[in-house]
Each structure stands twice: as structure tokens, then as C-alpha cells.
Motif scaffolding. Sequence first.
Motif, mmCIF file in Angstrom:
data_model
loop_
_atom_site.group_PDB
_atom_site.id
_atom_site.type_symbol
_atom_site.label_atom_id
_atom_site.label_comp_id
_atom_site.label_asym_id
_atom_site.label_seq_id
_atom_site.Cartn_x
_atom_site.Cartn_y
_atom_site.Cartn_z
ATOM 1 N N SER A 3 0.985 -1.364 -0.240
ATOM 2 C CA SER A 3 -0.144 -0.185 -0.044
ATOM 3 C C SER A 3 0.868 1.298 -0.007
ATOM 4 O O SER A 3 1.929 1.177 0.257
ATOM 5 C CB SER A 3 -1.047 -0.021 1.387
ATOM 6 O OG SER A 3 -0.160 0.231 2.350
ATOM 7 N N GLN A 4 0.149 2.230 -0.223
ATOM 8 C CA GLN A 4 1.014 3.679 -0.328
ATOM 9 C C GLN A 4 1.269 3.917 1.369
ATOM 10 O O GLN A 4 2.286 4.511 1.500
ATOM 11 C CB GLN A 4 -0.042 4.694 -0.720
ATOM 12 C CG GLN A 4 0.567 6.226 -0.705
ATOM 13 C CD GLN A 4 1.737 6.295 -1.641
ATOM 14 O OE1 GLN A 4 1.609 5.851 -2.816
ATOM 15 N NE2 GLN A 4 2.843 6.778 -1.132
ATOM 16 N N TRP A 9 5.444 4.814 5.418
ATOM 17 C CA TRP A 9 6.066 4.389 6.181
ATOM 18 C C TRP A 9 7.713 4.072 6.126
ATOM 19 O O TRP A 9 8.383 4.476 7.040
ATOM 20 C CB TRP A 9 5.616 3.025 6.778
ATOM 21 C CG TRP A 9 5.976 2.347 8.186
ATOM 22 C CD1 TRP A 9 6.081 3.116 9.367
ATOM 23 C CD2 TRP A 9 6.396 1.154 8.354
ATOM 24 N NE1 TRP A 9 6.516 2.340 10.400
ATOM 25 C CE2 TRP A 9 6.781 1.289 9.691
ATOM 26 C CE3 TRP A 9 6.588 0.024 7.514
ATOM 27 C CZ2 TRP A 9 7.153 -0.071 10.466
ATOM 28 C CZ3 TRP A 9 6.801 -1.101 8.205
ATOM 29 C CH2 TRP A 9 7.577 -1.196 9.312
ATOM 30 N N ILE A 10 8.028 3.340 5.260
ATOM 31 C CA ILE A 10 9.411 3.111 4.725
ATOM 32 C C ILE A 10 10.246 4.552 4.851
ATOM 33 O O ILE A 10 11.448 4.611 5.388
ATOM 34 C CB ILE A 10 9.586 2.148 3.419
ATOM 35 C CG1 ILE A 10 8.918 0.897 3.899
ATOM 36 C CG2 ILE A 10 10.934 2.064 3.263
ATOM 37 C CD1 ILE A 10 9.459 -0.073 4.808
ATOM 38 N N ARG A 11 9.639 5.331 4.041
ATOM 39 C CA ARG A 11 10.261 6.623 3.760
ATOM 40 C C ARG A 11 10.393 7.517 4.925
ATOM 41 O O ARG A 11 11.382 8.150 5.184
ATOM 42 C CB ARG A 11 9.475 7.379 2.741
ATOM 43 C CG ARG A 11 9.783 6.964 1.206
ATOM 44 C CD ARG A 11 9.329 8.215 -0.008
ATOM 45 N NE ARG A 11 7.894 8.491 0.223
ATOM 46 C CZ ARG A 11 6.982 7.622 -0.381
ATOM 47 N NH1 ARG A 11 7.304 6.707 -1.185
ATOM 48 N NH2 ARG A 11 5.710 7.708 -0.303
ATOM 49 N N ALA A 12 9.482 7.350 6.014
ATOM 50 C CA ALA A 12 9.592 7.941 7.149
ATOM 51 C C ALA A 12 10.492 7.591 8.314
ATOM 52 O O ALA A 12 10.587 7.995 9.466
ATOM 53 C CB ALA A 12 8.123 7.919 7.752
ATOM 54 N N LYS A 46 2.693 -5.673 4.123
ATOM 55 C CA LYS A 46 2.489 -5.329 2.666
ATOM 56 C C LYS A 46 1.235 -5.749 2.272
ATOM 57 O O LYS A 46 0.615 -5.677 1.153
ATOM 58 C CB LYS A 46 3.322 -6.288 1.917
ATOM 59 C CG LYS A 46 4.958 -5.724 2.084
ATOM 60 C CD LYS A 46 5.865 -6.493 1.006
ATOM 61 C CE LYS A 46 7.175 -5.830 1.314
ATOM 62 N NZ LYS A 46 8.195 -6.581 0.376
ATOM 63 N N ALA A 47 0.285 -6.101 3.474
ATOM 64 C CA ALA A 47 -1.161 -6.435 3.080
ATOM 65 C C ALA A 47 -2.059 -5.161 2.673
ATOM 66 O O ALA A 47 -1.588 -4.059 2.906
ATOM 67 C CB ALA A 47 -1.657 -6.954 4.503
ATOM 68 N N GLU A 48 -2.715 -5.427 1.750
ATOM 69 C CA GLU A 48 -3.711 -4.529 1.202
ATOM 70 C C GLU A 48 -5.318 -4.895 1.577
ATOM 71 O O GLU A 48 -5.989 -5.892 0.809
ATOM 72 C CB GLU A 48 -3.346 -4.101 -0.377
ATOM 73 C CG GLU A 48 -4.488 -3.258 -0.880
ATOM 74 C CD GLU A 48 -4.241 -1.783 -0.577
ATOM 75 O OE1 GLU A 48 -5.389 -1.451 0.168
ATOM 76 O OE2 GLU A 48 -3.002 -1.215 -0.332
ATOM 77 N N PRO A 55 1.198 0.617 11.746
ATOM 78 C CA PRO A 55 1.092 1.925 12.271
ATOM 79 C C PRO A 55 0.693 2.618 10.822
ATOM 80 O O PRO A 55 0.757 3.849 11.060
ATOM 81 C CB PRO A 55 2.458 2.392 12.734
ATOM 82 C CG PRO A 55 3.449 1.409 11.794
ATOM 83 C CD PRO A 55 2.880 0.255 11.387
ATOM 84 N N TYR A 56 0.105 2.307 10.122
ATOM 85 C CA TYR A 56 -0.667 3.032 8.935
ATOM 86 C C TYR A 56 -1.917 2.214 8.394
ATOM 87 O O TYR A 56 -2.143 2.342 7.400
ATOM 88 C CB TYR A 56 0.536 3.248 7.858
ATOM 89 C CG TYR A 56 1.103 1.910 7.202
ATOM 90 C CD1 TYR A 56 0.596 1.002 6.548
ATOM 91 C CD2 TYR A 56 2.490 1.518 7.877
ATOM 92 C CE1 TYR A 56 1.402 -0.405 6.165
ATOM 93 C CE2 TYR A 56 3.286 0.301 7.602
ATOM 94 C CZ TYR A 56 2.698 -0.403 6.472
ATOM 95 O OH TYR A 56 3.185 -1.697 6.293
#
Length: 309
Positions: A3-4, A9-12, A46-48, A55-56
Motif C-alpha cells: 500500500s501507499q 512508512w518506509i520513507r519515514a 505489505k497487506a492491502e 502503524p498505517y
Amino acid sequence: MASQGYRDWIRAGRPYTLIRPARAVQAALLKHGITVWDFPDEGHQKAEPPEDHTPYSTTGFPGQNQRWNARGLDIMPRSDSKAHRKENADIARQMIRDRDAGVPGAMWIKYINWTDEDGACRQERWTSRSNQFQRTTRSSTDSGHVHVSGRSDADNDARADGYDPLARMRGMTGDDMNLGDRITIPLYEAPDGVPLPTGPETLDVATILGGAHRRAYIAMHLAQQARDEARAASVADAQRDQAAIAAIQALTAIIQAGGGTVDTAPILAEIRAVREETHAEVTRLQEEINALKAQNESLATALAAANKD
């Protein structure tokens, strides 16, 4: 495809905070040697759509979940033995009873997935917008453990501090009376959601306790609100009194400078009397809250036992 929210989250830098009531329940169960997972594995990450271990999560109720707070627990059985599978199921049953009964420490729970001793997996949900005690049950594939998800508005809820479902479960040994008995009483006040009868009505003890518990809980919070308002009034009174005393002292100085006299003692005594009256009211309200808390806890314990029976 992830998901976005996952990519954000990775970028943060993968920030992660488990909400307060989930941390409290996790800590309580860890003391008993129970494994309680919270951080999402890659499959959850990585679930959608992303759900409450992450945390997202986008599955918040009653509102949107706050980033970067997670609110999912997996309570694991000690082993695959029949006894430990039953213990795991019984922990779920205790939390379900407590959530149904409105036990404060369980009110952060949105839903529970759990598996009984025979392998049947269910989800218990409290997601009615009109009745926070209404529970719906449906089948689930999230088997082999107890999964607990928290509400979006419970991130900093302190009511679960000290809440221990396993200790509560072990302490439910019954009562001198048969809590499953049905008794006939004249109902002057009906349990929540039940119309007032025109005459005596036969109800089981659990139903009666349920209504009493909810009313005691509401009364406790109304008393807390009154206490907080009284405290605020007390602070305002103290500021007003200081200003009044300063004004009286200034007027006294002016009168004395002109050769006159004034007895300030009665005026100051009246100010002190009003202040002490406000303080006494705050103290009385705190004592009332303490009594209501004790009553609330007693009713919650009795109700959980009644539901268990």
C-alpha cells in the motif's frame, strides 16, 4: 502490491508506537509468561488494506487511525497442548465478557479474533455507532491465537493500565448465590435498552447486573465531571479571593491614612469560609467518585462471573 501507507512508512524511517492500552494488556500478560506479539511481520506490512498491526492501518473505527500508531496484539498459546489452547480461548472469553460488560480496561477493544478448543475461529466486533456495547459475531480465518484490535479513539486511554484478563479469569470462582438464577423483582429502573415493565418481571441476574453496571459507570463519570468543574471553580475562587484581599488591604490602608478605622476580620473570615466550602465540595465529590469506582469494579466482577456461568 504494498500500500501507499507502507511506502510512506518506509520513507519515514519505519516509525512505530503501540497504543497505550495495548501496551498495558501486553505487559500484564507477559508477566504470566504469555507471548504477546505486536510488531507486524512482512505479510502484515505489505497487506492491502493494511490493518491494525501496522502503524498505517486504514481500517480504523470509529474514525481514521493516527499514523504512526499501531493497535494490534496477538496473544499466543503457551504450546499446542489442549490445556494451553483452552487457556488461550479462555483469555479471549474473559476479554469478550469484560468488553460486553463495559469493564473500563476493555473498552479500548474494537474486535477480537479467537479460536475455541474445537478449532472454530470467530471474530467478535463492537463497531456499532449507536451502541458501544453491541457485539456482532462472524467467522474468521485468523486462527490459532487471540488477536485484539483497538479503537481509533483509544490511543492514550489509561483505563487499561492494570487491566489483566488472565488474572481476572483465574479470580472468577463464583459467588455465594447462583448468578444464573432468574429472579422476579419490581423493576423501577430498567436495564439499558429494555422498556420499563408495568409490573414485576423475571430477569436473569446477569441482565440486572448489566444495567446496574452501566448506570454506575455513567454516574462515576458524571461525578468526575462535577469534581473537575468544582476544582476549576476552586482555582477561580482562589484567584478572586487573592484579588479581593489585596483590594481590602489597599482600602484599609487608605482609610487608616485618613485617620479612620476599619475591622477587616469579618470580611476576611467570610472569604475564608467560602473557600473552605468549595474545598469541602471537591473533597466530597472525590469521596463519591471513590465509592462509585468501588461499586463499579464490584458490579463488573459480578457481571463477568454471571456471564461466565
